[in-house]
Structures are given as C-alpha cells and as structure tokens.
Design an enzyme around this catalytic site. Structure first.
Site, PDB file in Angstrom:
ATOM      1  CG  ASP A  78      93.259  56.481  82.401  1.00  0.00           C
ATOM      2  OD1 ASP A  78      93.259  56.118  83.591  1.00  0.00           O
ATOM      3  OD2 ASP A  78      93.626  55.737  81.484  1.00  0.00           O
ATOM      4  CB  SER A  79      97.673  56.432  83.444  1.00  0.00           C
ATOM      5  OG  SER A  79      96.946  55.283  83.063  1.00  0.00           O
ATOM      6  CB  CYS A 128      93.047  57.148  86.390  1.00  0.00           C
ATOM      7  SG  CYS A 128      94.533  56.198  86.734  1.00  0.00           S
ATOM      8  CG  ASN A 129      89.754  52.578  89.601  1.00  0.00           C
ATOM      9  OD1 ASN A 129      88.901  52.619  90.479  1.00  0.00           O
ATOM     10  ND2 ASN A 129      89.436  52.373  88.334  1.00  0.00           N
ATOM     11  CD  GLU A 166      97.755  51.978  77.699  1.00  0.00           C
ATOM     12  OE1 GLU A 166      98.506  52.582  76.925  1.00  0.00           O
ATOM     13  OE2 GLU A 166      96.811  52.534  78.303  1.00  0.00           O
ATOM     14  CB  CYS A 176      91.896  48.934  86.339  1.00  0.00           C
ATOM     15  SG  CYS A 176      93.007  49.629  85.085  1.00  0.00           S
ATOM     16  CG  HIS A 181      93.660  50.629  80.949  1.00  0.00           C
ATOM     17  ND1 HIS A 181      93.805  51.766  81.696  1.00  0.00           N
ATOM     18  CD2 HIS A 181      94.488  50.758  79.881  1.00  0.00           C
ATOM     19  CE1 HIS A 181      94.699  52.550  81.122  1.00  0.00           C
ATOM     20  NE2 HIS A 181      95.122  51.967  80.010  1.00  0.00           N
TER      21      HIS A 181
HETATM   22  N1  DGL Z   1      93.243  53.059  84.023  1.00  0.00           N
HETATM   23  C1  DGL Z   1      93.916  53.199  85.231  1.00  0.00           C
HETATM   24  C2  DGL Z   1      93.160  52.782  86.448  1.00  0.00           C
HETATM   25  O1  DGL Z   1      91.952  52.873  86.458  1.00  0.00           O
HETATM   26  C3  DGL Z   1      95.380  52.962  85.349  1.00  0.00           C
HETATM   27  C4  DGL Z   1      96.084  52.011  84.508  1.00  0.00           C
HETATM   28  C5  DGL Z   1      97.567  52.211  84.652  1.00  0.00           C
HETATM   29  O2  DGL Z   1      98.044  53.266  84.218  1.00  0.00           O
HETATM   30  O3  DGL Z   1      98.229  51.335  85.204  1.00  0.00           O
HETATM   31  O4  DGL Z   1      93.762  52.403  87.437  1.00  0.00           O
END
Ligand code: DGL
Length: 284
Positions: free
Chosen positions: A16-17, A79-80, A164, A198, A200
C-alpha cells in the site's frame, strides 16, 4: 537461463502507499493464518491519491520489484489507487521482464465481482481517492459483472490525510465525512450500498456510520479480498506451492520505522515492528 525470481518460494507480498493496506492484511492473516506475509508501506511518498498516473505507476513498479527481490511469488496491491493506475500495465507489460511466472493482483476486481450481491436498490456509491475515481476503474469493472447497477462515485481527498494524521475522531473528520456523504446521496438518494474503495477508509467507519441512513450498507474490502485470495490459491497450485507457510508477518516502510510502528498498530489491530527500506527503479 531461468530467472531465479521466477521459481523463488517466499511470503505473499502486500503493498500500500502507507498504512491502509494493513486493514486488508489483517483479514488476509485471519483467513490464511499459516501463510507468510511481507507488508510494505511506501509511507515516504504517501498519499498516492492525488498523484499522477505516471508517478503511481512508477512507485508501484518499484515496490513490485522490491517484493520480487524478497522472494515473493505473489504480490497483492492492497491499495485501490495503485490497483487502478498501475496494475494493468504491470500485469501486461512489466511482469514478462521482471519475473513472468510471478503474479501481481489488485483489490478492484475481487470487489466488483461480488458488489452486486449487497444492494437491493441497485444503486451503489463508490467512495475513493481522486485517482481511483478519475481512473473510472470501478464503473468499468462493475459494468462487466453487474451491467444493470447504477454507480455513483465521490472522491474524498481529505479522508486519507485525516486518517494518516490520526484525526479520525476530531471535528475535521465530522466535517469532511458529512460533506462527502451529503454529496453522494445528492447524486441519488436511493443508494443503499456504499463501498469504502480505499483501504484507509475502514479507519473512518465509525464516523461514517454516525451520518449514514439506517437502510444503507457500508462495505469494506478486507474480507472480500481475503476470500478471493483463498479461492485464487486453490485455483492456482503453481503459485500456492511457492507461497511459504510458517505463519510469519514482516513489515517494511520507506519512511521512519518508529513512526510507522506507532500508527500502523491502529490499522493492523496488533503491535507492529517494521524496518526501513529504500525502493529503487527496476533493474537497478
Ligand atoms: N489506501 C489507498 C487506496 O486504497 C491509497 C491512499 C492514498 O495513498 O491516497 O487507494
């Protein structure tokens, strides 16, 4: 000569990011407790949500190369944004050069395969990052499985920074959650399913539920992606046989390990001890 990365045995890579993929990892560990997992969060460059296609693709490619160097035969882009912007090119172009028998999977396809089962009204809201929304990946994939569904998208660019920064219970979270829920229901008040697209966003689940009409279901991806991976491993013994099973989970981050560990525990639901690593462009 056969590329040694193509026959390596090792843990399943989860990328993931930043921290979000840990919500998926925790479901993967529950469903596949004997497997080894290797998590990488690119915290130094997070968030990815507002970055260009090229940047997300390049960063994700570097991460995939890193996982392959660790011996991972299979990498899940948890991570989407990375799944939307980088997965297809990596699968269709880069894998051939990096390690043709390894596999990289995303989170969008498994989610869209089952999404239609959760709505009675046939109207679905997708809450995601700007990058995921702009890619149109969800409407395109949902159309393949459930062409009759009405799909509405809403980008929630402040949600990842709130999470975050551990502000999911603060007044800023109330403001931005309400703002985006109001916006998506304005598009169609009959929506009865919202997808947290997402990884997160499950951290905001409680806050989102406070503002949600009682007939609306809220769906996150962890369990769906885990069930899909169990099924994938059954159907692909050539990959499953290369995934080691000693029940270990390791964590790596591209930023400070101490900062990662502190925040990651909220996402993973258990203490985390990570190491700091550097990513390089492929074949460096
Ligand atoms: N958790 C990530 C997602 O599913 C990306 C969040 C991000 O880095 O902006 O998209």
């Amino acid at each position: 000569m056969l590329n040694p990365l193509s026959t390596a045995k090792g843990p399943i890579g989860v990328f993931d990011s930043g921290y979000g993929g840990l919500t998926v990892l925790s479901s993967l560990v529950q469903q596949l407790p004997q497997h080894d997992f290797c998590y990488l969060g690119d915290s130094a460059r997070s968030p990815y949500g507002n970055r260009s296609f090229d940047a997300v693709y390049q960063y994700t490619l570097e991460a995939v190369q890193w996982f392959f160097n660790q011996g991972c035969p299979l990498v899940i882009l948890a991570c989407n944004t990375a799944s939307a912007k980088a997965l297809r090119t990596i699968q269709q172009k880069d894998l051939m050069q990096l390690a043709p028998t390894n596999r990289v999977l995303g989170v969008i396809r498994p989610t869209t395969e089952v999404l239609g089962q959760y709505t009675k009204a046939g109207a679905v809201g997708i809450l995601a990052t700007e990058g995921t929304v702009q890619s149109q990946s969800y409407p395109i994939e949902i159309e393949k499985f459930y062409p009759q569904l009405k799909v509405y998208q809403e980008a929630c660019p402040m949600w990842v920074p709130l999470i975050e920064n551990n502000e999911q219970e603060g007044p800023g979270a109330d403001y931005f959650v309400k703002k985006h829920l109001d916006a998506i229901f304005k598009k169609d008040p009959t929506i009865d399913l919202l997808l947290l697209a997402c990884t997160h966003y499950p951290l905001l689940e409680q806050k989102i539920r406070q503002y949600l009409p009682s007939n609306v279901q809220l769906l996150s991806q962890g369990q769906i992606v885990a069930a899909s991976l169990v099924d994938y491993l059954k159907r692909h013994p050539e990959i499953a046989n290369r995934c080691t099973q000693q029940a270990t989970v390791t964590f790596s981050t591209t930023d400070s390990a101490a900062a990662f560990d502190k925040q990651a525990a909220h996402f993973f639901g258990a203490p985390v001890s990570s190491r700091e690593v550097q990513l390089m462009p492929p074949n460096c």
